[in-house]
Write a protein that holds these residues in place. Structure first.
Motif, PDB file in Angstrom:
ATOM      1  N   UNK A 177     -76.648 -10.152  25.237  1.00 61.48           N
ATOM      2  CA  UNK A 177     -76.102  -8.793  25.211  1.00 61.48           C
ATOM      3  C   UNK A 177     -74.593  -8.807  25.030  1.00 61.48           C
ATOM      4  N   UNK A 178     -73.913  -9.711  25.712  1.00 54.26           N
ATOM      5  CA  UNK A 178     -72.454  -9.806  25.562  1.00 54.26           C
ATOM      6  C   UNK A 178     -72.072 -10.198  24.141  1.00 54.26           C
ATOM      7  N   UNK A 179     -72.850 -11.099  23.569  1.00 57.56           N
ATOM      8  CA  UNK A 179     -72.562 -11.508  22.194  1.00 57.56           C
ATOM      9  C   UNK A 179     -72.749 -10.340  21.230  1.00 57.56           C
ATOM     10  N   UNK A 180     -73.834  -9.590  21.412  1.00 59.34           N
ATOM     11  CA  UNK A 180     -74.075  -8.438  20.535  1.00 59.34           C
ATOM     12  C   UNK A 180     -72.967  -7.393  20.683  1.00 59.34           C
ATOM     13  N   UNK A 181     -72.514  -7.178  21.924  1.00 60.69           N
ATOM     14  CA  UNK A 181     -71.418  -6.226  22.131  1.00 60.69           C
ATOM     15  C   UNK A 181     -70.138  -6.705  21.455  1.00 60.69           C
ATOM     16  N   UNK A 182     -69.860  -8.010  21.537  1.00 65.47           N
ATOM     17  CA  UNK A 182     -68.669  -8.553  20.879  1.00 65.47           C
ATOM     18  C   UNK A 182     -68.767  -8.398  19.366  1.00 65.47           C
ATOM     19  N   UNK A 183     -69.962  -8.598  18.819  1.00 64.50           N
ATOM     20  CA  UNK A 183     -70.143  -8.431  17.375  1.00 64.50           C
ATOM     21  C   UNK A 183     -69.925  -6.979  16.972  1.00 64.50           C
ATOM     22  N   UNK A 184     -70.388  -6.046  17.805  1.00 63.99           N
ATOM     23  CA  UNK A 184     -70.173  -4.626  17.511  1.00 63.99           C
ATOM     24  C   UNK A 184     -68.691  -4.272  17.550  1.00 63.99           C
ATOM     25  N   UNK A 185     -67.969  -4.825  18.527  1.00 61.74           N
ATOM     26  CA  UNK A 185     -66.527  -4.567  18.592  1.00 61.74           C
ATOM     27  C   UNK A 185     -65.813  -5.151  17.377  1.00 61.74           C
ATOM     28  N   UNK A 186     -66.244  -6.343  16.954  1.00 62.38           N
ATOM     29  CA  UNK A 186     -65.626  -6.960  15.785  1.00 62.38           C
ATOM     30  C   UNK A 186     -65.878  -6.129  14.530  1.00 62.38           C
ATOM     31  N   UNK A 187     -67.096  -5.603  14.394  1.00 62.49           N
ATOM     32  CA  UNK A 187     -67.405  -4.751  13.252  1.00 62.49           C
ATOM     33  C   UNK A 187     -66.570  -3.469  13.288  1.00 62.49           C
TER      34      UNK A 187
END
Length: 270
Positions: A177-187
């Motif tokens: 979940x943390x990784x997915x959130x980081x990817x969303x922030x990067x996008x």
């Protein structure tokens, strides 16, 4: 009277030595006489047999759903709890061989052991996070294909293997979940940067347009044009009925307010 009694006795004897069963759509019947299965299965319809020597074993041939709950091993050595559905059906012409070689409990005797072996072999090639992402479909297809290669010759067709739920370890689920959130922030940041670049490009193009326009105007203001504009200004001033004092060096007119000597009212220039 004797003939009637004889006929009734024959009918009673026939009723005692025969029976019938109905084979429904979606199943086949296999006759078993003295413990031996017939080679040709019965399709749907009414079937007559001798109940003292024969039985008719019915086998479903429509799609069946077999649900299994088990732990899936991952590439990094984790055990992932999962609920899986196996959709399969039986070949009608293979039903006699299936009953002879495996028996009626073919789900537990063949399908389940093959599935457990196959799923352990396939999921051990993938990381636990893959089972929770788009790789799930790839894993399902790999399990189905490997099972089909082992069971098709026995008359069992595997239609699909569906992983319905995955229960990841708590630490791993939180990390994903943390990784997915980081990817969303990067996008999101990438979108903001693209928007800023587009705005900077728009302003740069606008500034270049203003600069080019000013260059064109400045290049067109040569002495002859300025003198012509000055003449036009003199003519317009001459038409005015108001009292005015015009001071000029021969090129540019300047209008002075006679009530306030020395005050510059306006400079006409184009």
């Amino acid at each position: 009277m004797k003939n009637f009694l004889f006929l009734m006795m024959c009918l009673a004897l026939s009723a005692l030595t025969t029976s019938c069963t109905v084979v429904k759509q979606g199943e086949v019947g296999v006759k078993r006489t003295f413990g031996k299965y017939a080679d040709r299965p019965y399709t749907e319809g009414l079937r007559v047999f001798n109940p003292f020597t024969t039985t008719v074993v019915k086998v479903p041939v429509q799609t069946e759903n077999m649900e299994v709950s088990l732990n899936l091993p991952s590439k990094e050595g984790l055990n992932i709890r999962a609920d899986i559905s196996i959709l399969y059906n039986l070949k009608a012409n293979k039903a006699p061989d299936l009953l002879r070689e495996i028996g009626r409990n073919y789900e537990n005797n063949v399908i389940l052991p093959v599935f457990r072996s196959t799923v352990s072999d396939v999921t051990a090639r993938y990381f636990a996070k893959d089972m929770h992402t788009g790789e799930r479909a790839t894993i399902e297809v790999a399990i189905r294909d490997q099972m089909a290669g082992l069971l098709e010759e026995r008359g069992i067709l595997i239609e699909a293997v569906l992983i319905k739920s995955i229960q990841l370890p708590a630490n791993l689920a939180r990390a994903i979940e943390e990784k997915l959130e980081a990817e969303q922030r990067a996008l999101r940041m990438e979108f903001v940067l693209q928007e800023a670049q587009q705005e900077a490009q728009r302003r740069r193009i606008e500034a270049e347009g203003i600069r080019d326009a000013q260059n064109i105007i400045s290049q067109g203001l040569d002495p002859n044009v300025l003198q012509f504009k000055s003449i036009e200004a003199f003519l317009e001033l001459a038409k005015s009925p108001n009292t005015k004092v015009i001071i000029t060096d021969g090129d540019m007119p300047m209008l002075m307010d006679p009530q306030q000597p020395g005050a510059l009212q306006s400079t006409l220039k184009n």
